[in-house]
Design a protein around this motif. Structure first.
Motif, PDB file in Angstrom:
ATOM      1  N   ASP A 197      45.462  41.852  31.388  1.00  0.00           N
ATOM      2  CA  ASP A 197      45.624  42.710  30.216  1.00  0.00           C
ATOM      3  C   ASP A 197      44.418  43.615  29.989  1.00  0.00           C
ATOM      4  N   SER A 198      43.219  43.108  30.209  1.00  0.00           N
ATOM      5  CA  SER A 198      42.034  43.946  30.000  1.00  0.00           C
ATOM      6  C   SER A 198      41.985  45.062  31.036  1.00  0.00           C
ATOM      7  N   GLU A 199      42.446  44.759  32.253  1.00  0.00           N
ATOM      8  CA  GLU A 199      42.469  45.783  33.296  1.00  0.00           C
ATOM      9  C   GLU A 199      43.528  46.840  32.983  1.00  0.00           C
ATOM     10  N   ARG A 200      44.649  46.431  32.400  1.00  0.00           N
ATOM     11  CA  ARG A 200      45.706  47.387  32.098  1.00  0.00           C
ATOM     12  C   ARG A 200      45.296  48.319  30.964  1.00  0.00           C
ATOM     13  N   ASP A 201      44.324  47.903  30.143  1.00  0.00           N
ATOM     14  CA  ASP A 201      43.880  48.763  29.053  1.00  0.00           C
ATOM     15  C   ASP A 201      43.136  49.991  29.568  1.00  0.00           C
ATOM     16  N   ARG A 202      42.498  49.869  30.721  1.00  0.00           N
ATOM     17  CA  ARG A 202      41.806  51.028  31.263  1.00  0.00           C
ATOM     18  C   ARG A 202      42.832  51.963  31.898  1.00  0.00           C
ATOM     19  N   GLU A 203      42.540  53.233  31.867  1.00  0.00           N
ATOM     20  CA  GLU A 203      43.435  54.208  32.478  1.00  0.00           C
ATOM     21  C   GLU A 203      43.415  54.019  33.990  1.00  0.00           C
ATOM     22  N   TYR A 204      44.572  54.175  34.605  1.00  0.00           N
ATOM     23  CA  TYR A 204      44.635  54.030  36.062  1.00  0.00           C
ATOM     24  C   TYR A 204      43.822  55.149  36.693  1.00  0.00           C
ATOM     25  N   ASP A 205      42.835  54.783  37.490  1.00  0.00           N
ATOM     26  CA  ASP A 205      41.879  55.723  38.065  1.00  0.00           C
ATOM     27  C   ASP A 205      42.233  55.992  39.522  1.00  0.00           C
ATOM     28  N   ASN A 206      43.163  56.918  39.742  1.00  0.00           N
ATOM     29  CA  ASN A 206      43.634  57.216  41.086  1.00  0.00           C
ATOM     30  C   ASN A 206      42.545  57.847  41.947  1.00  0.00           C
ATOM     31  N   GLU A 207      41.647  58.609  41.329  1.00  0.00           N
ATOM     32  CA  GLU A 207      40.607  59.309  42.088  1.00  0.00           C
ATOM     33  C   GLU A 207      39.624  58.351  42.744  1.00  0.00           C
ATOM     34  N   ASN A 208      39.349  57.217  42.110  1.00  0.00           N
ATOM     35  CA  ASN A 208      38.406  56.246  42.668  1.00  0.00           C
ATOM     36  C   ASN A 208      39.100  55.069  43.340  1.00  0.00           C
ATOM     37  N   ALA A 209      40.410  55.184  43.499  1.00  0.00           N
ATOM     38  CA  ALA A 209      41.169  54.098  44.127  1.00  0.00           C
ATOM     39  C   ALA A 209      41.021  54.153  45.643  1.00  0.00           C
ATOM     40  N   ASN A 210      41.083  52.993  46.257  1.00  0.00           N
ATOM     41  CA  ASN A 210      41.076  52.888  47.719  1.00  0.00           C
ATOM     42  C   ASN A 210      42.461  52.462  48.182  1.00  0.00           C
ATOM     43  N   SER A 211      42.779  52.818  49.414  1.00  0.00           N
ATOM     44  CA  SER A 211      44.060  52.393  49.966  1.00  0.00           C
ATOM     45  C   SER A 211      44.117  50.871  50.012  1.00  0.00           C
ATOM     46  N   LEU A 212      45.309  50.330  50.089  1.00  0.00           N
ATOM     47  CA  LEU A 212      45.478  48.883  50.141  1.00  0.00           C
ATOM     48  C   LEU A 212      44.719  48.300  51.332  1.00  0.00           C
ATOM     49  N   PHE A 213      44.818  48.951  52.488  1.00  0.00           N
ATOM     50  CA  PHE A 213      44.154  48.413  53.677  1.00  0.00           C
ATOM     51  C   PHE A 213      42.641  48.612  53.639  1.00  0.00           C
ATOM     52  N   ARG A 214      42.165  49.603  52.940  1.00  0.00           N
ATOM     53  CA  ARG A 214      40.719  49.763  52.750  1.00  0.00           C
ATOM     54  C   ARG A 214      40.191  48.630  51.869  1.00  0.00           C
ATOM     55  N   ASN A 215      40.945  48.299  50.819  1.00  0.00           N
ATOM     56  CA  ASN A 215      40.574  47.161  49.967  1.00  0.00           C
ATOM     57  C   ASN A 215      40.553  45.870  50.775  1.00  0.00           C
ATOM     58  N   LEU A 216      41.519  45.715  51.685  1.00  0.00           N
ATOM     59  CA  LEU A 216      41.526  44.528  52.548  1.00  0.00           C
ATOM     60  C   LEU A 216      40.328  44.521  53.489  1.00  0.00           C
ATOM     61  N   SER A 217      39.906  45.709  53.942  1.00  0.00           N
ATOM     62  CA  SER A 217      38.758  45.769  54.860  1.00  0.00           C
ATOM     63  C   SER A 217      37.478  45.282  54.184  1.00  0.00           C
ATOM     64  N   PHE A 218      37.367  45.509  52.865  1.00  0.00           N
ATOM     65  CA  PHE A 218      36.209  45.000  52.129  1.00  0.00           C
ATOM     66  C   PHE A 218      36.232  43.475  52.096  1.00  0.00           C
ATOM     67  N   LEU A 219      37.428  42.895  51.916  1.00  0.00           N
ATOM     68  CA  LEU A 219      37.553  41.435  51.920  1.00  0.00           C
ATOM     69  C   LEU A 219      37.279  40.865  53.302  1.00  0.00           C
TER      70      LEU A 219
END
Length: 199
Positions: A89-111
C-alpha cells in the motif's frame, strides 16, 4: 533524451496511471488481475471496462472472439503489476515512475549478483528465453515478478515496456527470438558489463 512510446506502452501506462488515480477503489481490479490466468478468465471480467477503454485494436471486434495479441500483452503486464503491488500500500501511494523503471529482466540481473539466488534464477530465466510458447512465457513472467518482489520490494518494473515486448513476442517465431535476445542481453550481458565497469 526523449523516448517515444508505442501504442501498447501508452495504453499500459494509461491504465496503470488510472489505477493509481483511483487508489484503493481498485483493490477489486488488482485482486482480479492476480487471480486470473488470462483475460478469458471469468474473474477477469472486472478488469474489462478499464482494459477495453484503452485497447481499440482493429482486430478486437469481429467474428473471432479470442483475445488479441494486444489484449494478452497488456493484460499480462498488468497482472505482473498487480502481483508486485499486492500488500504494498505504501508503494502504491507513490506515483508510478516509468522514467526510472528498469525492465523486468534488468531487475532480475540485479538479483543475479547474489550468488545464493543465481543458479535458481538462471534456470528460470533460461526456461523463458528458450521457448516461443506465449502461455509458458506469461506464466513464467508472473513467477519472476514474484521473485523480484520477494527480494527487492523497492524495485520499479517497466510494465509498459514489458507489454510491448510481449506484443512483439507474439508476432511470429523470428520476432519471439528477437525479444528473447533482448531479454537475454538485459539479464546476462548488461549485468556483466555493469560489474566490469565497477571494477
Amino acid at each position: 533524451m526523449i523516448i517515444l512510446m508505442t501504442k501498447i506502452e501508452k495504453d499500459t501506462n494509461n491504465i496503470i496511471t488510472k489505477l493509481h488515480e483511483r487508489g484503493g477503489n481498485d483493490k477489486a481490479i488488482l485482486a482480479a488481475l492476480r487471480r486470473s490466468n488470462s483475460i478469458l478468465s471469468r474473474q477477469a471480467t472486472v478488469v474489462w471496462p478499464m482494459l477495453f477503454e484503452y485497447i481499440k485494436d482493429k482486430d478486437t471486434f469481429g467474428e473471432n472472439s479470442r483475445q488479441t495479441i494486444s489484449e494478452r500483452a497488456i493484460f499480462t503486464a498488468l497482472r505482473c503489476y498487480a502481483v508486485f503491488e499486492q500488500g504494498n500500500d505504501s508503494e502504491r501511494d507513490r506515483e508510478y515512475d516509468n522514467e526510472n523503471a528498469n525492465s523486468l529482466f534488468r531487475n532480475l540481473s540485479f538479483l543475479r549478483k547474489d550468488e545464493r539466488l543465481r543458479d535458481a534464477l538462471d534456470r528460470r530465466a533460461q526456461a523463458v528465453l528458450s521457448t516461443t510458447n506465449i502461455e509458458a512465457v506469461t506464466r513464467s513472467l508472473v513467477s519472476l515478478t514474484k521473485i523480484i518482489k520477494a527480494n527487492n520490494s523497492a524495485a520499479i518494473i517497466n510494465y509498459p515496456e514489458l507489454a510491448n515486448d510481449l506484443y512483439n513476442f507474439q508476432l511470429g517465431f523470428e520476432s519471439a527470438r528477437k525479444v528473447a535476445i533482448k531479454w537475454g542481453r538485459e539479464y546476462f550481458w548488461i549485468n556483466d558489463n555493469r560489474e566490469s565497469n565497477e571494477d
